[in-house]
Design a protein around this motif. Structure first.
Motif, PDB file in Angstrom:
ATOM      1  N   MET A   1       5.399  -6.707 -16.548  1.00 18.72           N
ATOM      2  CA  MET A   1       4.835  -5.364 -15.839  1.00 18.72           C
ATOM      3  C   MET A   1       3.622  -5.360 -15.305  1.00 18.72           C
ATOM      4  O   MET A   1       3.312  -4.796 -13.936  1.00 18.72           O
ATOM      5  CB  MET A   1       5.257  -4.197 -16.647  1.00 18.72           C
ATOM      6  N   PHE A   2       2.688  -5.988 -16.130  1.00 24.97           N
ATOM      7  CA  PHE A   2       1.261  -6.021 -15.791  1.00 24.97           C
ATOM      8  C   PHE A   2       1.140  -6.795 -14.292  1.00 24.97           C
ATOM      9  O   PHE A   2       0.496  -6.428 -13.466  1.00 24.97           O
ATOM     10  CB  PHE A   2       0.351  -6.680 -17.015  1.00 24.97           C
ATOM     11  N   VAL A   3       1.550  -8.062 -14.216  1.00 23.66           N
ATOM     12  CA  VAL A   3       1.471  -8.756 -12.893  1.00 23.66           C
ATOM     13  C   VAL A   3       1.726  -8.020 -11.745  1.00 23.66           C
ATOM     14  O   VAL A   3       1.201  -7.918 -10.771  1.00 23.66           O
ATOM     15  CB  VAL A   3       2.184 -10.109 -13.020  1.00 23.66           C
ATOM     16  N   GLN A   4       3.047  -7.307 -11.765  1.00 21.67           N
ATOM     17  CA  GLN A   4       3.546  -6.610 -10.701  1.00 21.67           C
ATOM     18  C   GLN A   4       2.825  -5.633 -10.291  1.00 21.67           C
ATOM     19  O   GLN A   4       2.191  -4.999  -9.125  1.00 21.67           O
ATOM     20  CB  GLN A   4       4.906  -5.964 -10.747  1.00 21.67           C
ATOM     21  N   ARG A   5       2.138  -4.600 -11.354  1.00 26.37           N
ATOM     22  CA  ARG A   5       1.202  -3.541 -11.224  1.00 26.37           C
ATOM     23  C   ARG A   5      -0.109  -3.832 -10.665  1.00 26.37           C
ATOM     24  O   ARG A   5      -0.624  -3.376  -9.727  1.00 26.37           O
ATOM     25  CB  ARG A   5       1.013  -2.766 -12.503  1.00 26.37           C
ATOM     26  N   VAL A   6      -0.550  -5.121 -10.945  1.00 31.87           N
ATOM     27  CA  VAL A   6      -1.849  -5.691 -10.491  1.00 31.87           C
ATOM     28  C   VAL A   6      -1.760  -5.992  -9.175  1.00 31.87           C
ATOM     29  O   VAL A   6      -2.565  -5.607  -8.080  1.00 31.87           O
ATOM     30  CB  VAL A   6      -2.576  -6.740 -11.597  1.00 31.87           C
ATOM     31  N   LYS A   7      -0.638  -6.731  -8.652  1.00 31.37           N
ATOM     32  CA  LYS A   7      -0.394  -7.104  -7.547  1.00 31.37           C
ATOM     33  C   LYS A   7      -0.238  -5.896  -6.441  1.00 31.37           C
ATOM     34  O   LYS A   7      -0.660  -5.923  -5.214  1.00 31.37           O
ATOM     35  CB  LYS A   7       0.698  -8.061  -7.312  1.00 31.37           C
ATOM     36  N   GLN A   8       0.467  -5.011  -6.883  1.00 31.95           N
ATOM     37  CA  GLN A   8       0.797  -3.818  -6.281  1.00 31.95           C
ATOM     38  C   GLN A   8      -0.567  -2.728  -5.860  1.00 31.95           C
ATOM     39  O   GLN A   8      -0.834  -2.592  -4.752  1.00 31.95           O
ATOM     40  CB  GLN A   8       1.739  -2.732  -7.156  1.00 31.95           C
ATOM     41  N   ALA A   9      -1.451  -2.783  -6.934  1.00 32.10           N
ATOM     42  CA  ALA A   9      -2.505  -2.121  -6.749  1.00 32.10           C
ATOM     43  C   ALA A   9      -3.588  -3.091  -5.875  1.00 32.10           C
ATOM     44  O   ALA A   9      -4.400  -2.449  -4.868  1.00 32.10           O
ATOM     45  CB  ALA A   9      -3.334  -2.029  -7.998  1.00 32.10           C
ATOM     46  N   MET A  10      -3.651  -4.355  -5.900  1.00 32.78           N
ATOM     47  CA  MET A  10      -4.307  -5.076  -5.184  1.00 32.78           C
ATOM     48  C   MET A  10      -3.945  -4.782  -3.476  1.00 32.78           C
ATOM     49  O   MET A  10      -4.815  -4.752  -2.965  1.00 32.78           O
ATOM     50  CB  MET A  10      -4.340  -6.518  -5.473  1.00 32.78           C
ATOM     51  N   ASN A  11      -2.648  -5.052  -3.518  1.00 28.04           N
ATOM     52  CA  ASN A  11      -2.058  -4.511  -2.143  1.00 28.04           C
ATOM     53  C   ASN A  11      -2.602  -3.331  -1.439  1.00 28.04           C
ATOM     54  O   ASN A  11      -3.025  -3.245  -0.337  1.00 28.04           O
ATOM     55  CB  ASN A  11      -0.604  -4.874  -2.072  1.00 28.04           C
ATOM     56  N   GLU A  12      -2.354  -2.288  -2.307  1.00 27.86           N
ATOM     57  CA  GLU A  12      -2.620  -1.013  -1.735  1.00 27.86           C
ATOM     58  C   GLU A  12      -3.962  -0.864  -1.627  1.00 27.86           C
ATOM     59  O   GLU A  12      -4.625   0.122  -0.523  1.00 27.86           O
ATOM     60  CB  GLU A  12      -2.123   0.022  -2.733  1.00 27.86           C
TER      61      GLU A  12
END
Length: 65
Positions: free
Chosen positions: A1-12
């Motif tokens: 979950m952490f990896v996906q959320r960090v990548k999502q936030a970085m993208n946004e």
């Protein structure tokens, strides 16, 4: 979950891995290991990443359940 959320936030936020390194002060290898899922950040690093991405540290680690 952490990896996906960090990548999502970085993208946004439009933040690259290099920018995250500069903003957080975490080493390039440290950020790389977190983003690959090889390591999980401790509280200090988690807080730095969350602050850099303008999200809560809880959101980064909590599951959707």
């Amino acid at each position: 979950m952490f990896v996906q959320r960090v990548k999502q936030a970085m993208n946004e936020q439009g933040i690259s891995q290099s920018e995250l390194v500069k903003i957080t002060g975490i080493s390039r290898s440290g950020i790389s290991q977190y983003l690959s899922g090889k390591n999980i950040p401790r509280k200090k690093a988690l807080t730095a990443i969350a602050n850099a991405l303008n999200v809560s540290s809880e959101w980064l680690v909590e599951s959707d359940n």
